[in-house]
Each structure stands twice: as C-alpha cells, then as structure tokens.
Enzyme design. Structure first.
Site, short mmCIF file in Angstrom:
data_model
loop_
_atom_site.label_atom_id
_atom_site.label_comp_id
_atom_site.label_asym_id
_atom_site.label_seq_id
_atom_site.Cartn_x
_atom_site.Cartn_y
_atom_site.Cartn_z
N LYS A 21 -9.33 5.30 22.74
CA LYS A 21 -10.19 6.12 22.93
C LYS A 21 -10.62 6.65 24.20
CE LYS A 21 -12.28 2.73 19.56
NZ LYS A 21 -13.12 1.94 19.28
N LYS B 184 -5.11 -2.67 17.11
CA LYS B 184 -5.28 -2.42 15.68
C LYS B 184 -5.02 -2.87 14.64
CE LYS B 184 -7.21 0.84 11.75
NZ LYS B 184 -6.67 -0.95 11.08
N ASP C 25 0.86 -1.49 0.01
CA ASP C 25 -0.56 -0.18 0.13
C ASP C 25 1.17 0.94 -0.18
OD1 ASP C 25 -2.10 -1.33 -0.08
OD2 ASP C 25 -3.12 -1.07 2.01
N ASP D 153 0.56 4.10 -2.85
CA ASP D 153 0.30 5.23 -2.24
C ASP D 153 1.16 6.06 -2.71
OD1 ASP D 153 -1.66 4.23 -1.11
OD2 ASP D 153 -1.25 4.72 1.17
#
Ligand SMILES: [Zn+2]
Length: 683
Positions: A302, A126, A44, A48
C-alpha cells in the site's frame, strides 16, 4: 449446409444442457456444504473453476440461463438468518499480481499519478482469511459485518464478539473519535484448526480441511455458542476515515490500531526506499511462509501516505493505492499408487488416490481426494501416474493434473465400478448429480458410518460406542441397523474382541443412558441430509416432539426461522421415505424415546403463542430489534407466511410475503401497530 449445422447444434445441446444441470447441482451442493455444514469439500480454485465453466456455458447458450442459477447470485455464497448491513464505504478488494514486473508497473503508475520519484510503501502479510468490518462507538464494539457483496454484508456482531483478538473496548477510551471503523481478516491458525479437528475426531465428526473456509463458515454460523468454542483470530488491515483520528499514513494507522489493542499483521514493513525494497521484502516474506503459524496468500503493498489516496482514486473494482502480490501455490509431483473407493455414511462413493509419501507445506502427504467420478475422468488420473499435487490453504491436497509424458504404458483408465466395493449391490448415480451412491441402506460401510455419527458426542453421545467398537459390532453381525444397538445384551458382547465383563456393562449402560436424549440430539443423530446440530435445534425448538415433526409438511418446516426450502424438503422427504419411517419405527420399538423439547421460552406477554413474519425494512426498528421485542412479548418470529401465521409485520419494500399474507387473509401490521400490540393495546 444450414440444415446440417442446425442438426449439429441440436445434437450438442442435450449434452450441454446436462452439463449445465450437473454443474448447478454440484455448485449448489458445495454451497450448502459451505453454509449449512461450514465444511466445504473442494478447494476454492476448483469451486471457481466450476463456476467459470458454468458461466461460460450460460454465456454461449443464453437460452439456458436461469434466475435460479448460482451464477446469478453476486458476491459471497448465500446465507440465511442474518440481518443485512450496509457498509459505510464499499469493501473493495485490491488488484492481484503474481510477479515482480507487475509490482514495478504498479509503482510506475503510482509515481506518474502523484509525480514523485520515490514512493514509500507499507508491505503487510495477507493472511488467508475472510474479511470483517468492525464499528466502534464511544470506544465500544457495536457492529461487525462480513464483506458480503462489498456494499452490504451480514451482521455477525454476536459471533465476532467471541473472538479474543477483536477488542470489545478500545484502549484509551475518550481519546478516540466517536466512531472508529476498522477492517481486517478473520482467520484460523494451523494449530487452531488442528485443535478443532482433534475434538471433531474424538466425537467422530467431520474433519475440517481448509482453515480459511472453516473460518468463513464459522463466522456465519447461527449458533454463537459453537462459534465461541472455535479459536478464530482477527488482524486489522485498514483504519477507515483515518483523518477523523488525525492519522496520516498506513504505517501510523497500524501504530494507532496496535495502541488500541489490536494485533496487527506480523512482519509488516515500512519500505521508504521504493518498490525495489518492496520486492526484496516480498521475497523475504515468501521465504518465511513455511515457518508461519497461519496460512498466507501473499503480501499487500500500500502507498504509505494517505494524502495521495484521493488523487490515485479507484477503478470500478479496486483502489489504485494498493496491490496484492499473490504467492504461488505450493506444488510437487508424486506417483499414484492406487485409487481406492471410500463409502461414506450417506452412501456417497468417493475415489481417493493413495500416493507415494511426499512433503508439502509442512506435512507429509499420503492421500489426495479425487471427489467424484467426473473429477477423475476430467483429469484422467490413473494408477501409476505421476501427478502434480497442490495445497492452496487446504490440509488435504488435491491433484492438479497428470504428467502425461511419465504415464506407464500399462496404466488403465479409471472406471467407476457398477457395484459397491463394500456390499456388492448396484451403485446409483442420478443423471443430474455428480455423486455416485450405494443405495443399499444395510450396506456395512454406511451402517458403520451412520452408527459412528449416531453415537457421537454431539448426537446421542453413547459412552463406549466409538469407531473401533462399531467396527467390531458390524463385522460380527450384531449391528445391521442403528436400532440393533438398542437390542444388544451383555452376553452378546462380553465375548467379543476388545470386551470384558466391565467394559460390556459400561457399553450397555452407555446405550441405556442415551434412550431419552432430547429431540434435537436425536434429530442430529439420524444423519438426515442438511440437518446438522443447529438445524436440529431449530426443528426441535419449533415442533417440540418427534410426533409433531413426523406429521409436518414442507411448508410448515420451511416456516421455521432459519430453515430454508432445501432443508425443509430434505427433512420431510426423510420422514416420509420408506427407509426413514422404517428406521424410526424400529428405533421406537427398540425403546428409544427422545425427550420433547420445550418450545422456545414461553414468555407470558401480549403476543404469547403468536407467530409473526417480518418483511421489508421497518422505519425505526432493525430486524433484530423487532425480533427481540416480539420474543420479549412471548411471540415467535418465523420466516415463511403460511396459514399458521398470526400477523405479518411489513415495512418498506416488503416483497412477496406481503402479497401472500393478503391472499391468505392474514392481518398485516406496520411498525407502529406492532409497538402498540406489544405494549398491550390489542389489535
Ligand atoms: Zn454398499
């Protein structure tokens, strides 16, 4: 002065123009590999980088801008064949950060906005996957959609239903609010990818390099039965509208989701003592990274209490209640021993660097792809160079750059040869393309690659004709083209290495058994550019026989639902090319006769044999519902309007298809008329 500047400008332009053209073609190629083949070849970060370069050139040279440019498409890469779904709330992504200082700044902003000394946070790994939004009604899964551009995504419900860790029913039926919406990540474990690759290798198919891209590509495949064979996983990270469920914090939301039988992200942590505890947790998780069974790209932090979310608000791009801490990519240095050229079945010549073995992210690295000549030139990688290699979610690492200070004096610049390293014929590289190809159709490397693909399990499924046997046949001169396989005789092969009486009989029997494989397998086996299994099935279903498909023009191929103009072009080009025609005639002459495929399921109904095109938004029916209703009445939904179209069904904002229908004099129906027609009212 002015004139000279003008001259300089004019002088630089053709080069820029050429580069822009090249970049577009390269990006489109990657897009196609991503979508059509679900098997991207570059990481990626490099994708990009190509996009960034193209964007910069277009900004600097506005006259080069074009509506066809891949930069003009927003959000994820294009997809065909899925209904669009609007998200009930935008799917935003969190801001990224790369160090502890940024985390402290984030905490300071949060504390200022909500006026607290210590803010409790939740830290979650994540997973390196792709976003998915799930909607449950009365506890039952009714919709799954990709992130798309953040506001609308693709309806991939049928594919999501095949994922074990996506509950079809939430536990505690009756206890849930009427609507439950959950967002999370679809991913593949390393083991899952390895399993898939074992199967791919056995069948002589391509190897998947990157778990995330493979998961993303799989989720957007048109063939649900293939998706079902792949071990996709799902972890939730957000419960939408938590107040509907009386859930007041992210920590409680995770508990709620676990209770509803979701598998929540492992190692999630509630950090009640503020940001320093978060930073310690992030470090801990980063150290765990190598031992985890899946790829992670960082930790999401968070604010725990939802009551603060409103006052924190969102920027135009991201919510302010959370931040994503990105792990640095794993990098090491090693030495390039040699640069080797590999010739694939399409004739594409790929430079590959063999490197001194080095351990990286749990595997020993021995080779790294250099993709194409431009890539080698851009990075100026030479034999003998010390290079940085990196893995960012990929199985195959790539070369980030060269440590120039350590370059040996004798290192020579890499030059792409003019001739094929296998057959010695001249190589070809069209101006606007990045791939150098050997265009000699009888090049041994290509024949070998094509033959392995042709015989592979998803294609003609020829028992006994694996890579090693193909090697023997090609080197011994018994197979100069695919068709030669069908002319092999027992006495030709019985004396070859690896063969005996029985194995020779078995191979001949395997070859004979493949002569009448169904048309879709045969089409896939031919290795036509962009024609994988799914496309082959669509083509066979639409045209039925090889003769019909050979006669088809671009317009009628593009009119098949699920097939776009690029694929149609490639198909028609193959069947009209000299090489393609010769190969087919040769195969037919050698006794191959693909079995016709029955067109669709012939349902007897009011629309039997009719071809309909849907355009615009219908007042009550979703696109998928209209399609089902039409097919239920024996009709067929095609994507493009042509003379062969019987009706165009138009809803709100119908677009160019309606204009075309009117031009061709094709009857246009509204939803009501369609319903009447299906009910047997006639039209
Ligand atoms: Zn060659």
């Amino acid at each position: 002065m002015i004139d000279r500047n003008k001259e300089a400008l004019l002088a630089v332009k053709p080069a820029v123009k050429k580069r822009v053209k090249q970049l577009r073609s390269e990006i489109e190629e990657h897009n196609r590999r991503y979508f059509v083949d679900a098997d991207p070849v570059i990481p990626d970060v490099e994708y990009d980088a190509l996009m960034d370069e193209l964007r910069a050139l277009e900004e600097a040279n506005p006259e080069l801008r074009s509506p066809d440019s891949p930069t003009m498409r927003v959000g994820e890469r294009p997809s065909e064949g899925f209904a669009q779904v609007e998200h009930s709330a935008p799917m935003l992504s969190l801001d990224n950060t790369y160090n502890a200082e940024d985390l402290r700044d984030f905490d300071e902003r949060v504390r200022k906005l909500i006026d607290l000394d210590t803010v409790p946070y939740v830290a979650e790994l994540k997973l390196d996957g792709v976003g998915l939004a799930l909607r449950y009604e009365q506890g039952r899964l009714v919709l799954a959609a990709t992130r798309g551009n953040g506001r609308t995504g693709d309806d991939v419900t049928r594919n999501a239903e095949t994922i074990d860790t996506v509950p079809k029913m939430l536990r505690g039926d009756g206890r849930h609010a009427p609507v439950v919406e959950v967002r999370g990540e679809v991913y593949l474990t390393y083991e899952g990818l390895a399993q898939m690759n074992e199967g791919q290798e056995e069948r002589g198919d391509r190897i998947f390099a990157n778990p995330r891209n493979t998961a993303a590509g799989t989720l957007k495949m048109l063939d649900t039965s293939v998706v079902a064979t792949r071990p996709l996983q799902f972890v939730p990270f957000q419960l939408l509208f938590p107040e509907r469920h009386g859930v007041l914090s992210q920590w409680k939301a995770l508990a709620y989701l676990r209770e509803a039988t979701f598998t929540i992200p492992p190692h999630s942590r509630l950090c009640t003592r503020g940001i320093e505890e978060v930073i310690a947790t992030v470090e801990e998780l980063q150290n765990l990274r190598d031992s985890l069974p899946f790829g992670t790209d960082g930790v999401v932090v968070k604010v725990n209490e939802f009551e603060w979310y409103d006052s924190l608000g969102t920027t135009s791009k991201s919510p302010r209640w959370g931040i994503a801490y990105k792990f640095p990519a794993e990098r090491k240095t090693t030495r390039v021993e040699s640069i080797f050229l590999s010739v694939g079945r399409t004739g594409a010549v790929t430079p590959i660097a063999f490197v001194e073995p080095v351990g990286l992210a749990g595997t020993v690295v021995r080779r790294a792809s250099l993709h194409n000549a431009d890539e080698v030139a851009r990075k100026d990688v030479r034999e003998g160079d010390t290079v940085w290699i990196e893995k960012s979610g990929d199985i195959i690492p790539y070369i980030v750059g060269v440590v120039k200070e350590e370059r040996p004096k004798s290192a020579k610049k890499f030059v792409m040869p003019d001739v094929c390293p296998v057959c010695g014929e001249a190589l070809d590289r069209p101006d606007e393309e990045v791939v150098t190809r050997c265009i000699n159709p009888s090049c041994a490397a290509q024949v070998r690659g094509r033959m392995i693909h042709f015989a592979s399990r998803n294609a003609m499924d020829i028992d006994g004709l694996g890579a090693k046997v193909v090697d023997t046949l090609v080197t011994e001169g018994f197979a100069k083209s695919i068709a030669d396989v069908y002319r092999l005789k027992h006495e030709d092969i019985v004396n070859l290495e690896r063969f005996a009486e029985k194995s020779a009989d078995n191979l001949i029997a395997g070859i004979d058994a493949s002569r009448n494989r169904p048309l879709d397998r045969f089409l896939h086996a031919l290795g036509i550019r962009h024609v994988g299994r799914t496309v082959a099935e669509l083509l066979a279903g639409a045209f039925g026989t090889l003769e019909a498909l050979r006669k088809a023009d671009v317009e009628s191929v593009a009119a098949v639902e699920g097939i776009g103009p690029v694929i149609a072009d490639s198909v028609v080009h193959f069947f009209s090319s000299e090489g393609g025609r010769a190969l087919l005639d040769d195969l037919l002459a050698a006794g191959v006769a693909p079995a016709p495929v029955v067109r669709g399921e012939s349902v007897d109904g009011a629309l039997s044999g009719k071809r309909l095109v849907l355009t615009g938004t219908l007042p009550t029916w979703k696109r998928s519902e209209a399609k089902r209703a039409i097919e239920g009445a024996g009709g067929k939904v095609v994507s493009g309007v042509s003379k062969a179209t019987d009706y165009v069904v138009a809803g709100e904002s119908p677009g160019s298809k309606l204009a075309k229908a009117e031009k061709l004099g094709i009857p246009v129906l509204g939803e009501g008329e369609l319903m009447e027609l299906i009910a047997g009212g006639g039209a």
